[in-house]
Design a protein around this motif. Structure first.
Motif, PDB file in Angstrom:
ATOM      1  N   CYS A   9       1.398  -1.569  -0.187  1.00 57.22           N
ATOM      2  CA  CYS A   9       0.147   0.252  -0.031  1.00 57.22           C
ATOM      3  C   CYS A   9       0.820   0.836  -0.264  1.00 57.22           C
ATOM      4  CB  CYS A   9      -1.296   0.004   1.564  1.00 57.22           C
ATOM      5  SG  CYS A   9      -2.400  -1.544   0.802  1.00 57.22           S
ATOM      6  N   GLU A  10       2.279   1.328   0.780  1.00 56.92           N
ATOM      7  CA  GLU A  10       2.683   2.293   0.431  1.00 56.92           C
ATOM      8  C   GLU A  10       3.564   2.737  -0.777  1.00 56.92           C
ATOM      9  OE1 GLU A  10       5.107  -1.095   2.209  1.00 56.92           O
ATOM     10  OE2 GLU A  10       3.708  -0.374   2.598  1.00 56.92           O
ATOM     11  N   LYS A  11       3.442   1.761  -1.539  1.00 51.31           N
ATOM     12  CA  LYS A  11       4.121   1.759  -3.025  1.00 51.31           C
ATOM     13  C   LYS A  11       3.060   2.781  -3.453  1.00 51.31           C
ATOM     14  CE  LYS A  11       8.632  -0.833  -1.630  1.00 51.31           C
ATOM     15  NZ  LYS A  11       8.894  -1.620  -2.577  1.00 51.31           N
ATOM     16  N   LEU A  12       1.518   2.648  -3.874  1.00 52.43           N
ATOM     17  CA  LEU A  12       0.517   2.605  -4.802  1.00 52.43           C
ATOM     18  C   LEU A  12       0.702   3.756  -5.557  1.00 52.43           C
ATOM     19  CD1 LEU A  12      -2.311   1.570  -2.612  1.00 52.43           C
ATOM     20  CD2 LEU A  12      -0.916  -0.205  -4.526  1.00 52.43           C
ATOM     21  N   ARG A 202      -4.547  -0.652 -16.804  1.00 52.24           N
ATOM     22  CA  ARG A 202      -3.118  -0.878 -16.162  1.00 52.24           C
ATOM     23  C   ARG A 202      -2.203  -1.443 -16.633  1.00 52.24           C
ATOM     24  NH1 ARG A 202       1.136  -3.104 -15.111  1.00 52.24           N
ATOM     25  NH2 ARG A 202       1.818  -3.261 -13.653  1.00 52.24           N
ATOM     26  N   PHE A 203      -3.018  -2.438 -17.464  1.00 46.44           N
ATOM     27  CA  PHE A 203      -2.288  -3.932 -18.695  1.00 46.44           C
ATOM     28  C   PHE A 203      -1.756  -3.195 -19.478  1.00 46.44           C
ATOM     29  CE2 PHE A 203      -2.094  -6.517 -22.053  1.00 46.44           C
ATOM     30  CZ  PHE A 203      -1.602  -7.283 -21.444  1.00 46.44           C
ATOM     31  N   GLY A 224       3.826   1.655  -9.091  1.00 51.27           N
ATOM     32  CA  GLY A 224       3.068   1.593  -8.554  1.00 51.27           C
ATOM     33  C   GLY A 224       1.706   1.366  -9.077  1.00 51.27           C
ATOM     34  N   LEU A 225       1.058   2.695  -9.684  1.00 46.43           N
ATOM     35  CA  LEU A 225      -0.340   2.970  -9.930  1.00 46.43           C
ATOM     36  C   LEU A 225      -0.268   3.824 -10.232  1.00 46.43           C
ATOM     37  CD1 LEU A 225      -2.587   0.362  -7.939  1.00 46.43           C
ATOM     38  CD2 LEU A 225      -1.159  -0.091 -10.394  1.00 46.43           C
TER      39      LEU A 225
END
Length: 270
Positions: A9-12, A202-203, A224-225
């Protein structure tokens, strides 16, 4: 299209793969202006921003709709806005894939016509499934005068919202468009459709990197995202209910498990 990701979560909020790669190319002189296009980095970022804004509008309107009595939802002001912005989201995701194709074309500018075609076909083949879900809807709306119509299924304790692309059946009757909804008897729940569209974006980000430089290995610890992080976070808490006709279809899973967000497309859970 297959995605299996587990992101702490901290890298999202760290950047998407395409953003990381394109930022390493800022010193390169591209010929984008000759094609009437933005610089690749700007083109991708601008397109992605449009997608994120469209997602946020739809999710906000779904939140507003949930506060309306179930019997009055489909005729409410939030429903009118939701139908309009769902259509905008469909177009935004479809156009995002097309914009990524333009990025590939800019990178291939100095190559032969044959090699340019090869690069474009390679990206299109990789992104085909991601493009198809939004593309079939967007093209029907554009070329067959289709429109987004909301619907819902109401149970004792749950309301499942969704939509279909309205069209005309073989007898000339108004119905879910038979080219998008086989037999004119299906629809898309938002629980499935929004997850599908988000996973598609994302893909395509990863597919774009592979098409631009198949040998380039990105540092996974930096990925990340990006601006999609909040969208995926909201979708992780979104209802998982789908319509009966979708039970046998590809259903993505987006869930928080422990300290990580897990994306599974197609989902192994039903």
């Amino acid at each position: 299209m297959r995605i299996t990701l587990k992101i702490h979560c901290e890298k999202l909020s760290q950047a998407l793969p395409a953003t990381v790669f394109l930022e390493t190319q800022t010193a390169i002189e591209f010929h984008n202006a000759e094609r009437g296009l933005r610089h690749p980095t700007s083109l991708y970022a601008h397109s992605l921003r449009t997608v994120v804004e469209a997602f946020n509008r739809v999710l906000d309107e779904l939140d507003a709709l949930s506060q309306v009595d179930a019997r009055k939802r489909l005729g409410s002001i939030p429903a009118t806005a939701l139908a309009r912005d769902t259509e905008s989201l469909i177009h935004a995701v479809f156009e995002h894939v097309e914009h990524c194709k333009s990025v590939v074309l800019v990178f291939a500018h100095d190559l032969s016509s044959k090699e340019q075609g090869k690069r474009i076909r390679g990206f299109s083949a990789t992104a085909q499934d991601a493009r198809a879900f939004a593309g079939s809807q967007a093209n029907t709306i554009k070329h067959s005068q289709g429109s987004v119509r909301l619907m819902q299924m109401v149970g004792d304790r749950v309301v499942v919202p969704g939509y279909y692309i309205e069209g005309v059946d073989a007898e000339g009757m108004i119905s879910p468009h038979p080219e998008v909804h086989p037999g004119g008897r299906t629809a898309f729940s938002f629980g499935r459709a929004l997850r599908y569209l988000a996973c598609s974006v994302r893909f395509v980000s990863g597919a774009l990197v592979s098409s631009l430089d198949a040998a380039h290995r990105l540092d996974d610890s930096r990925i990340g995202l990006g601006p999609l992080a909040a969208i995926f976070g909201r979708l992780a808490g979104f209802d998982r209910y789908v319509f009966p006709g979708e039970g046998g279809e590809v259903v993505p899973s987006i869930a928080v498990r422990g300290s990580a967000l897990v994306i599974d497309f197609p989902s192994r859970d039903r």
